[in-house]
Motif scaffolding. Structure first.
Motif, PDB file in Angstrom:
ATOM      1  N   THR A  21      18.368  34.327  23.451  1.00  0.00           N
ATOM      2  CA  THR A  21      18.081  33.804  24.778  1.00  0.00           C
ATOM      3  C   THR A  21      19.235  34.051  25.743  1.00  0.00           C
ATOM      4  N   GLY A  22      20.448  33.714  25.344  1.00  0.00           N
ATOM      5  CA  GLY A  22      21.595  33.927  26.212  1.00  0.00           C
ATOM      6  C   GLY A  22      21.837  35.385  26.517  1.00  0.00           C
ATOM      7  N   GLN A  23      21.647  36.258  25.525  1.00  0.00           N
ATOM      8  CA  GLN A  23      21.873  37.685  25.737  1.00  0.00           C
ATOM      9  C   GLN A  23      20.816  38.292  26.642  1.00  0.00           C
ATOM     10  N   VAL A  24      19.573  37.848  26.477  1.00  0.00           N
ATOM     11  CA  VAL A  24      18.504  38.346  27.341  1.00  0.00           C
ATOM     12  C   VAL A  24      18.698  37.855  28.769  1.00  0.00           C
ATOM     13  N   LEU A  25      19.076  36.589  28.943  1.00  0.00           N
ATOM     14  CA  LEU A  25      19.321  36.054  30.280  1.00  0.00           C
ATOM     15  C   LEU A  25      20.416  36.855  30.983  1.00  0.00           C
ATOM     16  N   LYS A  26      21.458  37.182  30.275  1.00  0.00           N
ATOM     17  CA  LYS A  26      22.538  37.992  30.844  1.00  0.00           C
ATOM     18  C   LYS A  26      22.045  39.368  31.253  1.00  0.00           C
ATOM     19  N   ALA A  27      21.093  39.907  30.483  1.00  0.00           N
ATOM     20  CA  ALA A  27      20.601  41.258  30.743  1.00  0.00           C
ATOM     21  C   ALA A  27      19.644  41.316  31.929  1.00  0.00           C
ATOM     22  N   VAL A  28      18.830  40.258  32.149  1.00  0.00           N
ATOM     23  CA  VAL A  28      17.746  40.373  33.134  1.00  0.00           C
ATOM     24  C   VAL A  28      17.916  39.474  34.349  1.00  0.00           C
ATOM     25  N   TRP A  29      19.024  38.742  34.466  1.00  0.00           N
ATOM     26  CA  TRP A  29      19.116  37.781  35.554  1.00  0.00           C
ATOM     27  C   TRP A  29      19.183  38.453  36.923  1.00  0.00           C
ATOM     28  N   ILE A  30      19.762  39.641  37.019  1.00  0.00           N
ATOM     29  CA  ILE A  30      19.856  40.297  38.329  1.00  0.00           C
ATOM     30  C   ILE A  30      18.472  40.720  38.843  1.00  0.00           C
ATOM     31  N   PRO A  31      17.646  41.431  38.039  1.00  0.00           N
ATOM     32  CA  PRO A  31      16.270  41.671  38.504  1.00  0.00           C
ATOM     33  C   PRO A  31      15.495  40.378  38.739  1.00  0.00           C
ATOM     34  N   GLY A  32      15.780  39.346  37.948  1.00  0.00           N
ATOM     35  CA  GLY A  32      15.097  38.069  38.127  1.00  0.00           C
ATOM     36  C   GLY A  32      15.411  37.415  39.456  1.00  0.00           C
ATOM     37  N   VAL A  33      16.686  37.431  39.847  1.00  0.00           N
ATOM     38  CA  VAL A  33      17.070  36.861  41.142  1.00  0.00           C
ATOM     39  C   VAL A  33      16.419  37.643  42.283  1.00  0.00           C
ATOM     40  N   ALA A  34      16.398  38.974  42.160  1.00  0.00           N
ATOM     41  CA  ALA A  34      15.753  39.798  43.185  1.00  0.00           C
ATOM     42  C   ALA A  34      14.275  39.448  43.311  1.00  0.00           C
ATOM     43  N   MET A  35      13.617  39.248  42.181  1.00  0.00           N
ATOM     44  CA  MET A  35      12.203  38.902  42.200  1.00  0.00           C
ATOM     45  C   MET A  35      11.991  37.518  42.783  1.00  0.00           C
ATOM     46  N   ALA A  36      12.924  36.608  42.551  1.00  0.00           N
ATOM     47  CA  ALA A  36      12.823  35.262  43.111  1.00  0.00           C
ATOM     48  C   ALA A  36      12.841  35.313  44.644  1.00  0.00           C
ATOM     49  N   PHE A  37      13.780  36.077  45.215  1.00  0.00           N
ATOM     50  CA  PHE A  37      13.822  36.239  46.673  1.00  0.00           C
ATOM     51  C   PHE A  37      12.514  36.833  47.192  1.00  0.00           C
ATOM     52  N   SER A  38      12.007  37.827  46.470  1.00  0.00           N
ATOM     53  CA  SER A  38      10.814  38.545  46.923  1.00  0.00           C
ATOM     54  C   SER A  38       9.557  37.700  46.823  1.00  0.00           C
ATOM     55  N   SER A  39       9.558  36.693  45.967  1.00  0.00           N
ATOM     56  CA  SER A  39       8.348  35.909  45.707  1.00  0.00           C
ATOM     57  C   SER A  39       8.125  34.776  46.695  1.00  0.00           C
ATOM     58  N   LEU A  40       9.117  34.484  47.529  1.00  0.00           N
ATOM     59  CA  LEU A  40       8.961  33.369  48.458  1.00  0.00           C
ATOM     60  C   LEU A  40       7.825  33.618  49.444  1.00  0.00           C
ATOM     61  N   GLY A  41       7.635  34.880  49.830  1.00  0.00           N
ATOM     62  CA  GLY A  41       6.537  35.207  50.733  1.00  0.00           C
ATOM     63  C   GLY A  41       5.193  34.900  50.116  1.00  0.00           C
ATOM     64  N   TYR A  42       5.055  35.177  48.822  1.00  0.00           N
ATOM     65  CA  TYR A  42       3.815  34.856  48.117  1.00  0.00           C
ATOM     66  C   TYR A  42       3.575  33.346  48.120  1.00  0.00           C
ATOM     67  N   GLY A  43       4.635  32.578  47.860  1.00  0.00           N
ATOM     68  CA  GLY A  43       4.504  31.128  47.882  1.00  0.00           C
ATOM     69  C   GLY A  43       4.109  30.609  49.250  1.00  0.00           C
TER      70      GLY A  43
END
Length: 398
Positions: free
Chosen positions: A209-231
């Motif tokens: 879990t910790g290793q995967v979070l470290k690997a994907v958090w940057i695309p995840g943050v980008a997707m979070a910003f992008s998803s606000l319009g959908y919300g």
């Protein structure tokens, strides 16, 4: 090391079956949305607070199950995760029906219904993450974006059709029809999925879990910003259009959803051709322009165009950043990686959509569309960073 080691080429039947699986669970989810408030408020006699509590329990459970479902998918195989999700959905349908049997004891009926909603939320997470992992385990790197886009398209189509279906069922046959649809739809989908060959799970580590979070958090943050319009579109578009006298107000989100589905059908392979980060950056710009056009529009037709642009642009952001997340995650933890990646969207929508609602009380509904457009643009430099930095795939150790 080859990140993708497919056990077999994904057949059209496999992909369609998994899309049908996602479609089924989100169709019954959508069907319950218009029926639940009426059943809880009118039939059981509870307040609007209880309506919100029971309705929201499903989405809370779905968020809480993201990491668990991803881990199960990796350790036991995606077929196990999907099958478990369908069985949970069947049990949710039974509990819907069970709440009707206890309708004379409102407290017991609402408790049974609440457990059913929690189970359906968990089912959503297991089925969505399992189906995506299953497709990815059968595909090569040239089809990652397409697979993510297709599974997501099935979800959006189901949600778009579920609400009117649920309204018709509830009006003509009552809440029992929603329970039966949930039970029988899940059972039929389980029969459809059963013949699909399972893929072998990879060895997993407790440190994943910790290793995967470290690997994907940057695309995840980008997707979070992008998803606000959908919300913002789902929560406030109809209110804004009604406030401005633009009718039919429902067309605002319908235009968003239809253009999103059209973009995924027509341009689904684009992330595999251009690259995930580049595709995401292009489509974020279109999405933001659409939101800004809604804010700026003096007339209804222009606002409807903005809604369509916003949906078209949002269509390939998720598969684009999803490709980047998968490319940076260990091959043996694809399910967990999809769970972590998707959780960023849930967190963004759960935290910032209510906050933007509070902002709307002060600045007006139109301003939050501009704010969402600007926040979405924050993902563009992240996409450029992802594009210019080489992928470094970590190994699960420990």
């Amino acid at each position: 090391m080859n990140l993708y080691q497919p056990s077999a080429a994904p057949t059209e039947h496999t992909v369609l079956s998994l899309m049908a699986c996602v479609f089924a669970v989100f169709l019954v989810t959508g069907a319950a949305l218009p029926a639940l408030p009426l059943y809880i408020h009118d039939s059981l006699g509870f307040s609007t607070f209880t309506v919100g509590l029971v309705s929201g329990a499903q989405f809370t459970a779905s968020l809480l199950c993201r990491l668990w479902s991803g881990t199960i998918s990796d350790r036991r195989g995606p077929k196990f995760a999907v099958t478990a999700g369908l069985m949970m959905a069947m049990l949710a349908g039974l509990l819907y029906l069970g709440s009707l049997m206890a309708i004379g004891r409102a407290g017991l009926a609402i408790a049974i219904l609440l457990v059913g909603r929690v189970l359906l939320g968990g089912a959503e997470s297991f089925i969505m993450i399992g189906a995506q992992s299953w497709c990815l385990s059968l595909s090569g790197p040239s089809k990652v974006g397409r697979m993510i886009a297709w599974i997501g398209t099935a979800m959006f189509v189901a949600l778009a059709l579920g609400a009117p279906l649920g309204s018709v069922l509830f009006k003509n046959f009552g809440f029992a029809s929603i329970g039966l649809a949930t039970l029988l739809g899940s059972a039929a989908t389980l029969l459809l999925v059963s013949p699909i060959p399972a893929t072998n799970p990879a060895p997993q580590s407790r440190k994943a879990t910790g290793q995967v979070l470290k690997a994907v958090w940057i695309p995840g943050v980008a997707m979070a910003f992008s998803s606000l319009g959908y919300g913002i579109m789902t929560a406030f578009a109809v209110l804004l259009f009604v406030q401005r006298g633009w009718q039919p107000a429902w067309l605002s989100f319908t235009a968003f959803a239809v253009s999103l589905m059209a973009a995924r059908v027509l341009f689904g392979p684009l992330p595999d051709r251009l690259g995930g980060a580049r595709t995401a950056a292009i489509f974020i710009a279109i999405h933001s322009a659409g939101l800004a056009l809604i804010w700026l529009s003096p007339e209804a037709w222009l606002a409807f165009v903005g809604s369509a642009m916003a949906g078209f642009g949002y269509a390939l952001v998720y598969p684009g950043f999803g490709m980047e997340a998968m490319a940076r995650a260990p091959a043996q933890a694809r399910g967990l990686a999809m769970g972590v990646y998707t959780a960023f969207i849930d967190l963004a929508l759960g935290i910032f959509t209510p906050l933007l609602g509070l902002v709307a009380n002060v600045l007006g509904l139109d301003m939050i569309f501009l704010i969402a457009a600007l926040l979405a643009l924050c993902a563009v430099p992240i996409a450029m960073w992802l594009r210019t930095h080489p992928t470094q795939v970590p190994e699960i150790v420990g």
